[in-house]
Motif scaffolding. Structure first.
Motif, PDB file in Angstrom:
ATOM      1  N   PRO A 117      15.549 -20.543  33.763  1.00  0.00           N
ATOM      2  CA  PRO A 117      16.661 -20.568  32.839  1.00  0.00           C
ATOM      3  C   PRO A 117      17.049 -20.547  31.601  1.00  0.00           C
ATOM      4  O   PRO A 117      16.220 -21.825  30.724  1.00  0.00           O
ATOM      5  CB  PRO A 117      17.000 -21.519  33.948  1.00  0.00           C
ATOM      6  CG  PRO A 117      16.130 -22.016  35.412  1.00  0.00           C
ATOM      7  CD  PRO A 117      15.134 -21.349  34.713  1.00  0.00           C
ATOM      8  N   LEU A 118      17.596 -19.726  31.339  1.00  0.00           N
ATOM      9  CA  LEU A 118      18.061 -20.583  30.106  1.00  0.00           C
ATOM     10  C   LEU A 118      19.701 -20.653  29.465  1.00  0.00           C
ATOM     11  O   LEU A 118      20.695 -20.674  30.856  1.00  0.00           O
ATOM     12  CB  LEU A 118      18.421 -18.927  28.792  1.00  0.00           C
ATOM     13  CG  LEU A 118      16.937 -17.756  28.945  1.00  0.00           C
ATOM     14  CD1 LEU A 118      16.916 -16.774  28.957  1.00  0.00           C
ATOM     15  CD2 LEU A 118      16.407 -18.751  28.223  1.00  0.00           C
ATOM     16  N   ASP A 119      19.979 -20.985  28.339  1.00  0.00           N
ATOM     17  CA  ASP A 119      21.327 -21.859  28.220  1.00  0.00           C
ATOM     18  C   ASP A 119      22.381 -20.922  29.064  1.00  0.00           C
ATOM     19  O   ASP A 119      23.373 -21.219  29.002  1.00  0.00           O
ATOM     20  CB  ASP A 119      21.187 -22.884  27.079  1.00  0.00           C
ATOM     21  CG  ASP A 119      20.342 -24.258  27.212  1.00  0.00           C
ATOM     22  OD1 ASP A 119      19.851 -24.343  26.125  1.00  0.00           O
ATOM     23  OD2 ASP A 119      19.609 -24.295  28.637  1.00  0.00           O
ATOM     24  N   ASP A 141       1.232 -17.717  21.563  1.00  0.00           N
ATOM     25  CA  ASP A 141       0.132 -17.733  22.750  1.00  0.00           C
ATOM     26  C   ASP A 141      -0.268 -19.195  23.409  1.00  0.00           C
ATOM     27  O   ASP A 141      -0.437 -19.640  24.316  1.00  0.00           O
ATOM     28  CB  ASP A 141      -0.826 -16.315  22.080  1.00  0.00           C
ATOM     29  CG  ASP A 141      -0.545 -15.020  22.897  1.00  0.00           C
ATOM     30  OD1 ASP A 141       1.228 -15.097  22.535  1.00  0.00           O
ATOM     31  OD2 ASP A 141      -1.251 -14.868  22.154  1.00  0.00           O
ATOM     32  N   THR A 142      -0.864 -20.041  21.986  1.00  0.00           N
ATOM     33  CA  THR A 142      -0.627 -21.056  22.279  1.00  0.00           C
ATOM     34  C   THR A 142       0.287 -22.183  23.050  1.00  0.00           C
ATOM     35  O   THR A 142       0.287 -22.783  23.955  1.00  0.00           O
ATOM     36  CB  THR A 142      -1.494 -21.593  21.065  1.00  0.00           C
ATOM     37  OG1 THR A 142      -2.312 -21.766  20.715  1.00  0.00           O
ATOM     38  CG2 THR A 142      -1.699 -23.407  20.650  1.00  0.00           C
ATOM     39  N   LEU A 143       1.563 -21.741  22.769  1.00  0.00           N
ATOM     40  CA  LEU A 143       2.854 -22.158  23.085  1.00  0.00           C
ATOM     41  C   LEU A 143       2.653 -21.706  24.719  1.00  0.00           C
ATOM     42  O   LEU A 143       3.052 -22.778  25.518  1.00  0.00           O
ATOM     43  CB  LEU A 143       3.904 -22.153  22.299  1.00  0.00           C
ATOM     44  CG  LEU A 143       3.950 -22.945  20.906  1.00  0.00           C
ATOM     45  CD1 LEU A 143       5.368 -22.107  20.340  1.00  0.00           C
ATOM     46  CD2 LEU A 143       3.832 -24.174  20.834  1.00  0.00           C
ATOM     47  N   ILE A 144       2.484 -21.034  24.719  1.00  0.00           N
ATOM     48  CA  ILE A 144       2.263 -20.136  26.401  1.00  0.00           C
ATOM     49  C   ILE A 144       1.443 -21.209  26.979  1.00  0.00           C
ATOM     50  O   ILE A 144       1.492 -21.342  28.343  1.00  0.00           O
ATOM     51  CB  ILE A 144       2.975 -18.544  26.755  1.00  0.00           C
ATOM     52  CG1 ILE A 144       3.557 -17.508  25.454  1.00  0.00           C
ATOM     53  CG2 ILE A 144       2.124 -18.170  27.563  1.00  0.00           C
ATOM     54  CD1 ILE A 144       3.521 -16.644  25.096  1.00  0.00           C
ATOM     55  N   TRP A 158      13.071 -20.068  22.179  1.00  0.00           N
ATOM     56  CA  TRP A 158      12.626 -22.031  21.884  1.00  0.00           C
ATOM     57  C   TRP A 158      12.458 -22.433  20.138  1.00  0.00           C
ATOM     58  O   TRP A 158      12.695 -23.584  19.859  1.00  0.00           O
ATOM     59  CB  TRP A 158      11.020 -22.589  22.711  1.00  0.00           C
ATOM     60  CG  TRP A 158      10.804 -23.641  22.781  1.00  0.00           C
ATOM     61  CD1 TRP A 158      11.329 -24.802  23.129  1.00  0.00           C
ATOM     62  CD2 TRP A 158       9.629 -24.183  21.384  1.00  0.00           C
ATOM     63  NE1 TRP A 158      10.389 -26.370  22.769  1.00  0.00           N
ATOM     64  CE2 TRP A 158       9.605 -25.448  22.185  1.00  0.00           C
ATOM     65  CE3 TRP A 158       8.664 -23.704  20.801  1.00  0.00           C
ATOM     66  CZ2 TRP A 158       8.882 -26.398  21.122  1.00  0.00           C
ATOM     67  CZ3 TRP A 158       8.316 -24.478  19.752  1.00  0.00           C
ATOM     68  CH2 TRP A 158       7.627 -26.020  20.049  1.00  0.00           C
ATOM     69  N   ALA A 159      11.620 -21.674  19.602  1.00  0.00           N
ATOM     70  CA  ALA A 159      11.778 -22.034  18.223  1.00  0.00           C
ATOM     71  C   ALA A 159      12.860 -22.034  17.448  1.00  0.00           C
ATOM     72  O   ALA A 159      13.322 -22.873  16.583  1.00  0.00           O
ATOM     73  CB  ALA A 159      10.235 -20.834  17.570  1.00  0.00           C
ATOM     74  N   ILE A 163      14.699 -25.558  15.551  1.00  0.00           N
ATOM     75  CA  ILE A 163      15.792 -25.169  13.982  1.00  0.00           C
ATOM     76  C   ILE A 163      17.588 -25.705  13.867  1.00  0.00           C
ATOM     77  O   ILE A 163      18.076 -26.478  13.537  1.00  0.00           O
ATOM     78  CB  ILE A 163      15.204 -23.993  13.388  1.00  0.00           C
ATOM     79  CG1 ILE A 163      13.367 -23.614  13.418  1.00  0.00           C
ATOM     80  CG2 ILE A 163      16.648 -23.681  12.456  1.00  0.00           C
ATOM     81  CD1 ILE A 163      13.414 -22.254  13.302  1.00  0.00           C
ATOM     82  N   ARG A 164      18.062 -25.198  15.015  1.00  0.00           N
ATOM     83  CA  ARG A 164      19.345 -25.052  15.300  1.00  0.00           C
ATOM     84  C   ARG A 164      19.270 -26.943  15.263  1.00  0.00           C
ATOM     85  O   ARG A 164      20.520 -27.519  14.469  1.00  0.00           O
ATOM     86  CB  ARG A 164      20.007 -24.771  16.734  1.00  0.00           C
ATOM     87  CG  ARG A 164      21.080 -23.919  15.852  1.00  0.00           C
ATOM     88  CD  ARG A 164      21.931 -23.233  16.952  1.00  0.00           C
ATOM     89  NE  ARG A 164      21.186 -23.475  18.912  1.00  0.00           N
ATOM     90  CZ  ARG A 164      20.190 -22.156  19.518  1.00  0.00           C
ATOM     91  NH1 ARG A 164      19.884 -21.239  19.092  1.00  0.00           N
ATOM     92  NH2 ARG A 164      19.608 -23.035  20.407  1.00  0.00           N
ATOM     93  N   GLU A 165      18.554 -27.354  15.993  1.00  0.00           N
ATOM     94  CA  GLU A 165      18.394 -28.945  16.171  1.00  0.00           C
ATOM     95  C   GLU A 165      18.266 -29.703  15.422  1.00  0.00           C
ATOM     96  O   GLU A 165      18.984 -30.849  15.239  1.00  0.00           O
ATOM     97  CB  GLU A 165      17.976 -29.720  16.943  1.00  0.00           C
ATOM     98  CG  GLU A 165      17.839 -28.932  18.448  1.00  0.00           C
ATOM     99  CD  GLU A 165      16.952 -28.674  19.640  1.00  0.00           C
ATOM    100  OE1 GLU A 165      15.919 -29.779  19.639  1.00  0.00           O
ATOM    101  OE2 GLU A 165      17.132 -29.160  20.744  1.00  0.00           O
ATOM    102  N   ASN A 166      18.027 -28.888  13.488  1.00  0.00           N
ATOM    103  CA  ASN A 166      17.717 -29.491  12.356  1.00  0.00           C
ATOM    104  C   ASN A 166      18.910 -30.104  12.378  1.00  0.00           C
ATOM    105  O   ASN A 166      19.670 -28.931  11.570  1.00  0.00           O
ATOM    106  CB  ASN A 166      16.606 -29.124  12.083  1.00  0.00           C
ATOM    107  CG  ASN A 166      16.087 -29.171  10.430  1.00  0.00           C
ATOM    108  OD1 ASN A 166      16.314 -30.405   9.870  1.00  0.00           O
ATOM    109  ND2 ASN A 166      14.669 -29.831  10.247  1.00  0.00           N
ATOM    110  N   PRO A 167      18.396 -31.801  11.497  1.00  0.00           N
ATOM    111  CA  PRO A 167      20.569 -31.626  10.903  1.00  0.00           C
ATOM    112  C   PRO A 167      19.850 -30.511   9.355  1.00  0.00           C
ATOM    113  O   PRO A 167      21.451 -30.281   9.317  1.00  0.00           O
ATOM    114  CB  PRO A 167      19.999 -33.003  10.328  1.00  0.00           C
ATOM    115  CG  PRO A 167      19.288 -33.426  10.708  1.00  0.00           C
ATOM    116  CD  PRO A 167      18.380 -32.614  11.805  1.00  0.00           C
ATOM    117  N   ALA A 168      19.463 -30.309   8.371  1.00  0.00           N
ATOM    118  CA  ALA A 168      19.197 -29.525   7.696  1.00  0.00           C
ATOM    119  C   ALA A 168      20.224 -27.914   7.717  1.00  0.00           C
ATOM    120  O   ALA A 168      20.731 -27.452   6.946  1.00  0.00           O
ATOM    121  CB  ALA A 168      18.008 -29.347   7.345  1.00  0.00           C
TER     122      ALA A 168
END
Length: 186
Positions: A117-119, A141-144, A158-159, A163-168
């Motif tokens: 499920p996605l947001d 592929d390692t993350l999978i 996910w990646a 990035i979006r969660e980073n305050p910068a």
């Protein structure tokens, strides 16, 4: 030596299509082809060549198009019955010398793994294609394999979310708005 399961897959495919249509079948696992994701299997089906067949890309396109038209119902049924582990089936003309070259292909599949499920609603998602080098592909592929995501597309979503969660990132957004406002003044 054939991979385990290759004989069964080939036997099934040969039973679906008329005699003489398939010259050989290749079962691809993760690591055999960059397009095969961890945990998936893909099948490459080589279409038999006629002795009087012309050479070249146009001839390959004609062979694949003719195969698709003649077998439309078989292909639809085959796609509907694909086991979850088979990500895709690819049909391509075999080459006289058996050397695989990039050619016109017909690819069918269920779109890979079942998505988590996605947001966002799936109809709001925009498809994006990217090319990754070997190191980046190995990272994805390692993350999978680690269970972070179920597919390469999910890893990239996910990646980007991280990035979006980073305050910068909020600061970058502010700067982009400022730049857009300056551009609008010109």
């Amino acid at each position: 030596m054939a991979k385990p399961g290759t004989t069964g897959v080939e036997k099934h495919l040969r039973s679906v299509f008329p005699d003489g249509v398939i010259s050989r079948v290749q079962v691809l696992e993760y690591g055999d082809d960059p397009a095969v994701e961890p945990g998936d299997v893909a099948v490459r089906v080589f279409l038999a060549l006629r002795p009087d067949r012309p050479e070249g890309e146009e001839a390959d396109e004609d062979i694949v198009d003719s195969f698709e038209k003649a077998n439309r119902e078989r292909l639809k049924k085959l796609r509907d019955e694909l086991p979850r582990v088979i990500a895709w089936l690819e049909f391509r003309p075999d080459s006289p010398d058996g050397v695989e070259k990039p050619r016109h292909v017909l690819k069918i599949g269920r779109g890979g793994r079942a998505a988590k499920p996605l947001d966002e609603a799936s109809e709001e998602l925009t498809p994006v294609m990217t090319r990754l080098g070997p190191a980046d592909l190995a990272t994805v592929d390692t993350l999978i394999t680690a269970g972070i995501a179920g597919s390469r597309a999910e890893v990239l979503r996910w990646a980007v979310g991280r990035i979006r969660e980073n305050p910068a990132y909020a600061q970058i957004q502010d700067r982009v708005r400022e730049i857009n406002e300056l551009k609008a003044r010109f």
